[in-house]
Design an enzyme around this catalytic site. Structure first.
Site, PDB file in Angstrom:
ATOM      1  N   LYS A  70      -9.979  49.770  -8.217  1.00  0.00           N
ATOM      2  CA  LYS A  70      -8.639  49.302  -8.609  1.00  0.00           C
ATOM      3  C   LYS A  70      -8.750  47.883  -9.123  1.00  0.00           C
ATOM      4  O   LYS A  70      -9.459  47.053  -8.532  1.00  0.00           O
ATOM      5  CB  LYS A  70      -7.748  49.311  -7.350  1.00  0.00           C
ATOM      6  CG  LYS A  70      -6.312  48.959  -7.628  1.00  0.00           C
ATOM      7  CD  LYS A  70      -5.518  50.169  -8.070  1.00  0.00           C
ATOM      8  CE  LYS A  70      -4.138  49.784  -8.613  1.00  0.00           C
ATOM      9  NZ  LYS A  70      -4.179  49.310 -10.019  1.00  0.00           N
ATOM     10  N   LYS A  94     -10.297  42.031  -1.992  1.00  0.00           N
ATOM     11  CA  LYS A  94      -8.834  41.957  -1.911  1.00  0.00           C
ATOM     12  C   LYS A  94      -8.246  43.228  -1.294  1.00  0.00           C
ATOM     13  O   LYS A  94      -7.411  43.168  -0.395  1.00  0.00           O
ATOM     14  CB  LYS A  94      -8.283  41.757  -3.330  1.00  0.00           C
ATOM     15  CG  LYS A  94      -6.841  41.353  -3.401  1.00  0.00           C
ATOM     16  CD  LYS A  94      -6.384  41.193  -4.862  1.00  0.00           C
ATOM     17  CE  LYS A  94      -7.186  40.124  -5.589  1.00  0.00           C
ATOM     18  NZ  LYS A  94      -6.625  39.818  -6.935  1.00  0.00           N
ATOM     19  N   LYS A 106     -12.415  45.694 -12.481  1.00  0.00           N
ATOM     20  CA  LYS A 106     -11.677  44.826 -13.399  1.00  0.00           C
ATOM     21  C   LYS A 106     -12.065  45.178 -14.811  1.00  0.00           C
ATOM     22  O   LYS A 106     -13.157  45.713 -15.037  1.00  0.00           O
ATOM     23  CB  LYS A 106     -12.032  43.355 -13.138  1.00  0.00           C
ATOM     24  CG  LYS A 106     -10.946  42.398 -13.559  1.00  0.00           C
ATOM     25  CD  LYS A 106      -9.842  42.390 -12.531  1.00  0.00           C
ATOM     26  CE  LYS A 106      -8.788  41.357 -12.789  1.00  0.00           C
ATOM     27  NZ  LYS A 106      -8.052  41.086 -11.552  1.00  0.00           N
ATOM     28  N   ASP A 146      -3.044  42.157 -15.815  1.00  0.00           N
ATOM     29  CA  ASP A 146      -3.606  40.875 -15.393  1.00  0.00           C
ATOM     30  C   ASP A 146      -3.205  39.870 -16.478  1.00  0.00           C
ATOM     31  O   ASP A 146      -2.253  40.132 -17.230  1.00  0.00           O
ATOM     32  CB  ASP A 146      -5.134  41.000 -15.230  1.00  0.00           C
ATOM     33  CG  ASP A 146      -5.730  39.889 -14.367  1.00  0.00           C
ATOM     34  OD1 ASP A 146      -5.842  40.071 -13.149  1.00  0.00           O
ATOM     35  OD2 ASP A 146      -6.076  38.820 -14.913  1.00  0.00           O
ATOM     36  N   THR A 190       3.025  39.802  -6.786  1.00  0.00           N
ATOM     37  CA  THR A 190       1.934  38.851  -6.542  1.00  0.00           C
ATOM     38  C   THR A 190       2.508  37.497  -6.112  1.00  0.00           C
ATOM     39  O   THR A 190       2.059  36.906  -5.118  1.00  0.00           O
ATOM     40  CB  THR A 190       1.036  38.708  -7.792  1.00  0.00           C
ATOM     41  OG1 THR A 190       0.739  39.998  -8.298  1.00  0.00           O
ATOM     42  CG2 THR A 190      -0.246  37.980  -7.457  1.00  0.00           C
ATOM     43  N   ASN A 221       3.356  35.365 -14.891  1.00  0.00           N
ATOM     44  CA  ASN A 221       4.026  36.214 -13.900  1.00  0.00           C
ATOM     45  C   ASN A 221       3.819  35.732 -12.461  1.00  0.00           C
ATOM     46  O   ASN A 221       4.786  35.605 -11.694  1.00  0.00           O
ATOM     47  CB  ASN A 221       3.528  37.661 -14.066  1.00  0.00           C
ATOM     48  CG  ASN A 221       4.055  38.569 -12.996  1.00  0.00           C
ATOM     49  OD1 ASN A 221       3.413  38.767 -11.965  1.00  0.00           O
ATOM     50  ND2 ASN A 221       5.241  39.103 -13.195  1.00  0.00           N
ATOM     51  N   SER A 362       0.865  47.714  -6.287  1.00  0.00           N
ATOM     52  CA  SER A 362       0.220  48.712  -7.159  1.00  0.00           C
ATOM     53  C   SER A 362      -0.136  49.955  -6.345  1.00  0.00           C
ATOM     54  O   SER A 362       0.047  51.092  -6.790  1.00  0.00           O
ATOM     55  CB  SER A 362      -1.061  48.148  -7.772  1.00  0.00           C
ATOM     56  OG  SER A 362      -0.776  47.415  -8.936  1.00  0.00           O
TER      57      SER A 362
HETATM   58  N1  GLU Z   1      -4.572  41.951 -11.650  1.00  0.00           N
HETATM   59  C1  GLU Z   1      -4.027  41.870 -10.340  1.00  0.00           C
HETATM   60  C2  GLU Z   1      -5.012  41.212  -9.391  1.00  0.00           C
HETATM   61  O1  GLU Z   1      -5.870  40.473  -9.787  1.00  0.00           O
HETATM   62  C3  GLU Z   1      -3.490  43.200  -9.826  1.00  0.00           C
HETATM   63  C4  GLU Z   1      -4.488  44.300  -9.710  1.00  0.00           C
HETATM   64  C5  GLU Z   1      -3.856  45.652  -9.436  1.00  0.00           C
HETATM   65  O2  GLU Z   1      -2.665  45.732  -9.242  1.00  0.00           O
HETATM   66  O3  GLU Z   1      -4.617  46.614  -9.452  1.00  0.00           O
HETATM   67  O4  GLU Z   1      -4.917  41.346  -8.204  1.00  0.00           O
END
Ligand code: GLU
Length: 428
Positions: A70, A94, A106, A146, A190, A221, A362
């Site tokens: 993810k 995370k 990513k 992102d 976030t 955001n 998410s």
């Molecule tokens: N891009 C966000 C992060 O760095 C969200 C990632 C997601 O929701 O999968 O945490």
């Protein structure tokens, strides 16, 4: 020798330090300090003027022991394989620290999305999915927004995947628009997650949040909802917001010692995070240089832009009043800056704990897609708060018990959880 600001080297160094403290065996370290799979691919796009442009896309899947990988897709000119690797690795930690059953990935494209027309952007999004779709899926790898990407782009990507799969597959991607398979609260998630962490940190430090002030780097955001939550939920004051001015091609700051009106600022900010200077000045705010957020006499600093912003050099500008650093961005702090915070007893809420709210909602979005049943906003935010508060106290407990820095404690929680999953699956 100057310090490294290479995000992947920083991510590996952070991991190596804690892996040594945990006495991890060398083959376990080798698995975890590198991604399991990496993809780099071309995305040719027919531009509006009829010419062709070939973009480079990336996807890195770091670890999937705890569930499907993810993580977001970033559209940014400075995207490289190493930034994507670092960000994928941080996603593994995370999801583990937030205790959601997902791994880390990513992706990205080296592009400034502000230079593309809407049609070109859509082509690039569809091309990204077309190039990698066999390695995506609700049970395989689930992207999200992102830096430089947004809900509309996730909607196009979901549509492209569904076409290729031959069936509606909302769970392939998260951060979709509400009404198009998205979850309420994902947009705020976030930033609000950062605020829930700050709230708990203040309770721990016995600070009255309504008497505190903050400075924020970024006004995208994450930064916007962190600033909003800091003022509306905690009753604090945000005195400075720094952002990238697209017109000036330079970082700038908006400053007001009395406190900024965040909804007003949101109203004069474009979709790429550039604030209208003349309207800000007319409101009585001053415009300063890009590092002004570092120099404010505030209690809390919230870096919520890009990686490697707090370095051995830039931390010299930080006021002695700062007590908390809440990392809304991924990887904002270099190894040297971390040493400075340790020495000066500054309480750091590390990135993959502090900004885990986005991926948590998410995950909720994926759950709602699976059930085809959608929660209301209160339900989403309540569950988010419970998850964030639980994660913060888990890490704090380890930090207190083991007498370690908060970042190291977060790594301990995350690494232990991932190693346990690998063991339970018989990988080790
Ligand atoms: N891009 C966000 C992060 O760095 C969200 C990632 C997601 O929701 O999968 O945490």
């Amino acid at each position: 020798m100057s310090e490294t600001t290479n995000a992947f080297q920083i991510a590996q160094a952070q991991f190596d330090g804690v892996a040594a403290q945990l006495n991890l065996e060398s083959h376990v370290r080798e698995i975890l300090r590198w991604p399991r799979r990496e993809f780099k691919f071309q995305i040719p796009v027919r531009m509006d003027d009829g010419s062709w442009q070939v973009f480079f896309g990336y996807r890195v899947q770091h670890n999937d022991s705890r569930g499907p990988t993810k993580g977001g897709i970033r559209f940014h000119t400075s995207e490289t394989m190493d930034t994507v690797r670092a960000l994928a690795m941080w996603m593994t930690w995370k999801c583990a620290v937030a205790d959601i059953p997902l791994g880390g990935a990513k992706g990205g494209v080296a592009v400034d999305s502000a230079t593309l027309t809407v049609r070109e952007k859509e082509q690039l999004c569809r091309g990204w999915v077309g190039a990698i779709h066999k390695n995506l899926g609700p049970r395989t790898d689930v992207p999200a927004p992102d830096v430089g990407t947004n809900a509309q782009m996730m909607g196009w990507m979901m549509d492209e995947y569904s076409k290729l799969a031959g069936e509606y597959t909302p769970g392939v991607i998260t951060g979709k628009p509400v009404g198009g398979g998205g979850s309420l609260g994902r947009r705020e998630a976030t930033g609000y997650g950062v605020v829930y962490n700050v709230r708990e940190a203040m309770k721990h430090l016995k600070l009255d949040s309504s008497q505190t002030s903050a400075a924020v780097q970024g006004f995208g955001n994450v930064a916007q909802y962190a600033a909003l939550g800091f003022t509306e939920q905690l009753g604090g004051k945000v005195v400075c917001v720094s952002y990238w001015d697209r017109n000036d091609k330079a970082a700038c700051s908006v400053v007001s010692p009395k406190g900024l009106d965040i909804p007003f600022l949101q109203g004069i900010t474009d979709q790429y995070g550039t604030i209208d200077k003349s309207k800000a000045t007319a409101a009585g705010y001053t415009i300063e240089h890009g590092d002004a957020w570092l120099e404010q006499d505030v209690d809390v600093l919230i870096p919520a832009a890009l990686e490697s912003q707090l370095t051995g050099e830039t931390v010299k500008k930080i006021s002695g009043k700062v007590k908390v650093i809440a990392e809304g961005a991924n990887g904002p702090t270099t190894i040297e800056a971390d040493e400075h915070f340790k020495k000066n007893n500054i309480f750091v809420i590390p990135d993959f704990l502090c900004n885990a709210g986005g991926v948590t909602v998410s995950y909720f979005e994926g759950v709602q897609n699976d059930m085809n049943y959608y929660w209301n906003l209160d339900e989403v935010l309540q569950r988010l708060d419970t998850k964030m508060t639980g994660a913060f106290h888990n890490v704090l407990q380890v930090s207190t018990r083991e007498q370690v820095y908060m970042r190291d404690a977060a790594y301990m929680v995350a690494i232990n959880s991932v190693v346990q999953a690998m063991e339970l699956r018989g990988w080790l």
